[in-house]
Design a protein around this motif. Structure first.
Motif, PDB file in Angstrom:
ATOM      1  N   LYS A  22       3.711  14.643  34.329  1.00  0.00           N
ATOM      2  CA  LYS A  22       4.748  14.440  33.672  1.00  0.00           C
ATOM      3  C   LYS A  22       5.734  15.212  33.694  1.00  0.00           C
ATOM      4  O   LYS A  22       6.887  14.945  33.884  1.00  0.00           O
ATOM      5  N   HIS A  23       5.320  16.316  34.078  1.00  0.00           N
ATOM      6  CA  HIS A  23       6.824  17.340  34.222  1.00  0.00           C
ATOM      7  C   HIS A  23       7.000  17.508  35.760  1.00  0.00           C
ATOM      8  O   HIS A  23       8.139  18.627  36.318  1.00  0.00           O
ATOM      9  N   LYS A 125       8.751  14.522  42.015  1.00  0.00           N
ATOM     10  CA  LYS A 125       9.673  13.301  41.257  1.00  0.00           C
ATOM     11  C   LYS A 125       8.225  12.415  41.829  1.00  0.00           C
ATOM     12  O   LYS A 125       7.888  12.144  42.533  1.00  0.00           O
ATOM     13  N   LYS A 191       5.040   8.274  32.989  1.00  0.00           N
ATOM     14  CA  LYS A 191       6.037   8.753  32.901  1.00  0.00           C
ATOM     15  C   LYS A 191       6.221  10.535  33.518  1.00  0.00           C
ATOM     16  O   LYS A 191       6.114  10.919  33.523  1.00  0.00           O
ATOM     17  N   SER A 193       9.122  13.556  32.887  1.00  0.00           N
ATOM     18  CA  SER A 193      10.124  13.836  32.681  1.00  0.00           C
ATOM     19  C   SER A 193      11.256  15.373  33.833  1.00  0.00           C
ATOM     20  O   SER A 193      10.351  15.542  34.123  1.00  0.00           O
ATOM     21  N   SER A 194      12.339  15.160  33.862  1.00  0.00           N
ATOM     22  CA  SER A 194      13.068  16.317  34.569  1.00  0.00           C
ATOM     23  C   SER A 194      13.118  17.201  34.106  1.00  0.00           C
ATOM     24  O   SER A 194      14.094  18.017  34.402  1.00  0.00           O
ATOM     25  N   SER A 195      13.157  17.388  32.571  1.00  0.00           N
ATOM     26  CA  SER A 195      13.820  18.684  31.706  1.00  0.00           C
ATOM     27  C   SER A 195      13.024  19.203  32.072  1.00  0.00           C
ATOM     28  O   SER A 195      14.087  20.924  32.409  1.00  0.00           O
TER      29      SER A 195
END
Length: 385
Positions: A22-23, A125, A191, A193-195
């Motif tokens: 996810k990350h 990514k 999913k 997330s680019s956080s």
């Protein structure tokens, strides 16, 4: 571009998907050097070789390389390495590249996994989606049998690197079996997330740059660290950073490439360092490989046996990759010294006659094997002899 296939255990797959996938980060765990092993020279040196090999695999990573994950017989993709700051891979904590035993490590300024075994981390990514449907290993190998070489030897390793031919075939097959996924891509892909990436991009990560020179600064640990695999990983670092003037620039690098007909893995020959360089003039896709790189490394003296082994690899690369054109190969043997009659041995053993034109027949002689000597102080120096 190259590809990396990382192994994830079946038991940890769900946690991996909810956090790492996810990350967009992954750290292959390295062996743990415990306090109990502190005085066991043989075991400690053996584990350090494995750790150096992981460094050697990761130091050649480039933004744009693809990533995949292997779990429970299936390979999941497709991801792409991305820069977070100036690079796509880093020391996960300060001085991870010093290769200190785990019990001596103080975890400081950790980027992702809070474990001393997670020495390095890479960032990725989806490209453009990380599909929930994985590809069965048997089905992959049936897709283009001739393309897959390293994937067939994926055993007892945390990850492998595959070249652009193998990567393209793997990416094609995962895309083919996921054609229907585009009907509902949100439900059919993981999913992302680019956080975490965004948070790290706001920081100065220069202190986390991977650098194996750090491992030579600790005098007590130095003797346990230095091995043939360590020197090999260091040389990969220098070439990848365009810092090894005698060898120069190469677009693709890997180590421990299979260089023999397929047979039981314990008997397979592996080339220490392999690479290739693209043509600067050919503009087609895929890009044209102009030269192939062969490097054999010895911790001690370079002798006749080392030269003969190198030439076996040169012959293998010539037939398997270079279309029997020796002129497309550069070869190097690296050691800390040479035997006295090395020039005579090179003249006697390290030349090849080959045909360059057929009507009329025109031949040339290949003699592009070079000798490099390494020396060690606070870093490792490589110079031509």
């Amino acid at each position: 571009m190259a590809g990396y296939v990382f192994a994830v255990s079946k038991e940890s797959w769900n946690d991996f998907c909810s956090e790492n996938l996810k990350h967009g980060h992954f750290s292959p765990y390295t062996p743990q050097i415990t306090e109990e092993l502190q005085n066991n020279n043989r075991s400690r040196k053996s584990l350090n070789k494995v750790i150096s090999a992981v460094f050697g695999d990761m130091i050649t990573m480039k933004p744009g390389d693809n990533v995949y994950f292997f779990s429970n017989r299936k390979i999941y993709g497709i991801g792409e390495l991305v820069c977070v700051g100036n690079d796509c891979k880093y020391d996960n904590y300060l001085n991870a590249s010093s290769l200190l035993p785990n019990f001596q490590i103080e975890l400081q300024d950790v980027l992702t996994d809070k474990s001393s075994r997670a020495r390095w981390v890479c960032f990725f990514k989806p490209a453009s989606y990380f599909f929930r449907k994985g590809a069965d290993m048997d089905d992959i190998l049936r897709y283009r049998p001739s393309a897959f070489k390293m994937l067939r030897a994926f055993e007892n390793m945390s990850f492998i690197k595959i070249d652009e031919v193998e990567n393209r075939a793997l990416k094609e097959f995962i895309s083919l079996i996921n054609e229907e996924s585009f009907n509902d891509i949100d439900a059919s892909s993981f999913k992302f997330s680019s956080s975490l990436h965004d948070k790290l991009r706001s920081r100065n990560l220069s202190s986390h740059i991977m650098d194996l020179s750090k491992a030579l600064l600790n005098a007590e640990n130095r003797d346990y660290v230095i091995s043939e695999m360590f020197i090999e990983a260091f040389l990969l670092q220098e070439i990848a950073n365009d810092s090894c003037q005698p060898i120069g620039h190469w677009d693709y690098l890997t180590h421990q490439l299979i260089a023999s007909p397929f047979k039981p893995l314990s008997y397979i020959d592996k080339l220490d360092i392999y690479g290739y360089r693209y043509s600067n003039h050919y503009q087609g896709t895929p890009r044209l490989i102009q030269k192939y790189l062969v490097i054999e490394l010895k911790k001690g003296k370079i002798n006749a046996a080392a030269l003969e082994q190198t030439m076996q690899y040169v012959d293998w690369i010539c037939s398997e990759y270079a279309s029997n054109d020796y002129s497309r190969i550069e070869a190097y043997v690296v050691g800390n010294d040479t035997v006295r009659n090395i020039d005579y041995i090179i003249t006697d053993k390290c030349q090849r006659d080959y045909i360059v034109e057929t009507h009329p027949v025109k031949t040339q002689k290949w003699n592009s094997l070079k000798i490099l000597k390494y020396s060690i102080d606070t870093t490792i120096h490589f110079e031509s002899l």
